[in-house]
Design an enzyme around this catalytic site. Structure first.
Site, PDB file in Angstrom:
ATOM      1  N   ASN A 134      -8.897  15.826  -3.560  1.00 34.93           N
ATOM      2  CA  ASN A 134      -8.114  14.893  -2.748  1.00 34.93           C
ATOM      3  C   ASN A 134      -8.582  14.986  -1.294  1.00 34.93           C
ATOM      4  OD1 ASN A 134      -6.033  13.982  -0.993  1.00 34.93           O
ATOM      5  ND2 ASN A 134      -4.631  13.928  -2.723  1.00 34.93           N
TER       6      ASN A 134
ATOM      7  N   HIS B  40      -6.628  14.583   3.665  1.00 35.19           N
ATOM      8  CA  HIS B  40      -6.402  15.266   4.937  1.00 35.19           C
ATOM      9  C   HIS B  40      -7.623  15.283   5.850  1.00 35.19           C
ATOM     10  CE1 HIS B  40      -2.386  15.627   3.868  1.00 35.19           C
ATOM     11  NE2 HIS B  40      -2.622  16.363   2.804  1.00 35.19           N
TER      12      HIS B  40
ATOM     13  N   HIS C 277      -4.656   9.034  -1.587  1.00 35.04           N
ATOM     14  CA  HIS C 277      -3.297   8.483  -1.588  1.00 35.04           C
ATOM     15  C   HIS C 277      -3.186   7.447  -0.469  1.00 35.04           C
ATOM     16  CE1 HIS C 277       1.307   9.541  -1.484  1.00 35.04           C
ATOM     17  NE2 HIS C 277       1.092   8.244  -1.625  1.00 35.04           N
TER      18      HIS C 277
ATOM     19  N   ARG D 189      -0.874   5.629   1.440  1.00 39.33           N
ATOM     20  CA  ARG D 189       0.575   5.644   1.686  1.00 39.33           C
ATOM     21  C   ARG D 189       1.014   4.332   2.309  1.00 39.33           C
ATOM     22  NH1 ARG D 189       2.990  10.960   1.358  1.00 39.33           N
ATOM     23  NH2 ARG D 189       4.798   9.821   2.080  1.00 39.33           N
TER      24      ARG D 189
ATOM     25  N   ARG E  93      -0.578   6.680   6.845  1.00 39.67           N
ATOM     26  CA  ARG E  93      -0.668   7.801   7.797  1.00 39.67           C
ATOM     27  C   ARG E  93      -1.998   8.548   7.692  1.00 39.67           C
ATOM     28  NH1 ARG E  93       3.869  11.734   5.196  1.00 39.67           N
ATOM     29  NH2 ARG E  93       5.062   9.852   5.519  1.00 39.67           N
TER      30      ARG E  93
ATOM     31  N   GLU F 178      -3.863   7.261  -5.677  1.00 38.64           N
ATOM     32  CA  GLU F 178      -2.436   7.617  -5.715  1.00 38.64           C
ATOM     33  C   GLU F 178      -1.690   6.596  -4.885  1.00 38.64           C
ATOM     34  OE1 GLU F 178      -1.889  11.479  -4.093  1.00 38.64           O
ATOM     35  OE2 GLU F 178      -2.772  12.476  -5.804  1.00 38.64           O
TER      36      GLU F 178
ATOM     37  N   THR G 125      15.096  15.575  -8.222  1.00 39.67           N
ATOM     38  CA  THR G 125      15.496  16.575  -7.219  1.00 39.67           C
ATOM     39  C   THR G 125      14.331  17.498  -6.886  1.00 39.67           C
ATOM     40  OG1 THR G 125      16.432  17.776  -9.065  1.00 39.67           O
ATOM     41  CG2 THR G 125      17.986  16.698  -7.597  1.00 39.67           C
TER      42      THR G 125
ATOM     43  N   GLU H   5       0.730  13.638 -14.608  1.00 35.35           N
ATOM     44  CA  GLU H   5       0.315  14.745 -13.739  1.00 35.35           C
ATOM     45  C   GLU H   5       1.551  15.580 -13.458  1.00 35.35           C
ATOM     46  OE1 GLU H   5      -2.504  14.053 -10.618  1.00 35.35           O
ATOM     47  OE2 GLU H   5      -1.601  15.620  -9.376  1.00 35.35           O
TER      48      GLU H   5
ATOM     49  N   HIS I 194      -0.688  19.831  -6.918  1.00 29.33           N
ATOM     50  CA  HIS I 194       0.133  19.985  -5.713  1.00 29.33           C
ATOM     51  C   HIS I 194       0.260  21.464  -5.358  1.00 29.33           C
ATOM     52  CE1 HIS I 194       2.489  17.897  -2.640  1.00 29.33           C
ATOM     53  NE2 HIS I 194       2.978  19.092  -2.464  1.00 29.33           N
TER      54      HIS I 194
END
Ligand code: PXP
Length: 247
Positions: free
Chosen positions: A12, A15, A48, A50, A54, A75, A106, A156, A195
């Site tokens: 991924n 970042h 991803h 978003r 961002r 993603e 949750t 996933e 993750h």
């Protein structure tokens, strides 16, 4: 130790874009990182897009879709806007992830069971377009059962909680993930996981024989500051292969 087939590593690169966007420059370029990851042995690239853009941008997705020879896993949130982008680029895989609170369980995975009626037509359209749909869910029977009914070929499993806890709690989390990977596989779904994975916590997850792919980002990009991206990825590959019993 498991002797299952090759465990795919999806890198991924979000970042890299986070760092670029912190200064509003054109560098570091996440597409350059993706090409280095591809050279270093990544089996796929995950990005991803978003809703607030961002990190990854629309242009990054267009360049990744054009420039990679390994599969792109997009993603995205399950929105009409993102669906249109996915249908335009037709990436190899689309992983539906929660972005808003009401889309999450949750624990943080997509509430595939609660959002069933919203997700069903979207997954149908992505399946028809040839995108391999993955649902980023908690390792729970309720969410796996929803994924089966939704005809998503991949789930996933969220490893975030596993990575945050230790001792008996981590052992319990690991068992839950292993049990749900087995349940998914028995029902014809391909389990992936991701993750929060690092060199220190990846081995027990990589050893789960039914898991076909891990998606790893934040740690690898951080480690690249110290090792360089190729070596950061190569070391993760080594950890995964060792856990899988691959020489
Ligand atoms: N898988 C999914 C569905 C994710 O949303 C993320 C984070 O973007 C990852 C894997 C990678 O997680 P990390 O960056 O913590 O390795």
């Amino acid at each position: 130790m498991s002797t299952g087939p090759h465990l795919r590593l999806g890198v991924n690169i979000d970042h890299v874009a986070t760092i670029r966007n912190a200064r509003g420059t054109s560098y570091p370029d996440p597409v350059r990182a993706a090409l280095i990851a591809q050279e270093a042995g990544a089996d796929g690239i995950t990005a991803h897009l978003r809703e607030d853009r961002r990190h990854i941008t629309d242009d990054d997705i267009a360049r990744l879709a054009d420039g990679l020879t390994i599969p792109l896993n997009l993603e995205m949130a399950a929105t009409e806007e993102m669906l249109a982008i996915a249908l335009r680029h037709r990436p190899h895989a689309v992983c539906l992830v929660p972005e808003r609170r009401e889309e999450r369980t949750t624990e943080g995975g997509l509430d595939a069971a609660g959002l069933f009626d919203h997700l069903a037509p979207m997954i149908g359209r992505l399946n028809d377009a040839g995108c391999r749909v993955s649902l980023f869910i908690e390792a729970s029977p309720r969410q796996i059962e929803a994924a089966i009914r939704l005809k998503a070929p991949v789930v996933e499993l969220h490893t975030g909680h596993y990575c945050e806890v230790d001792g008996a709690e981590r052992a319990a989390e690991l068992k839950r993930i292993a049990d749900m990977a087995a349940l998914a596989a028995r029902n014809g779904l391909e389990p992936h996981a991701g993750h929060g994975l690092t060199y220190d916590n990846v081995a027990p997850i990589a050893a789960i024989p039914q898991i076909a792919e891990l998606n790893i980002g934040h740690f690898l990009i951080g480690e690249a500051i110290f090792l360089g991206l190729s070596d950061s990825i190569a070391e993760m590959r080594r950890c995964m292969d060792a856990a899988r019993g691959v020489a």
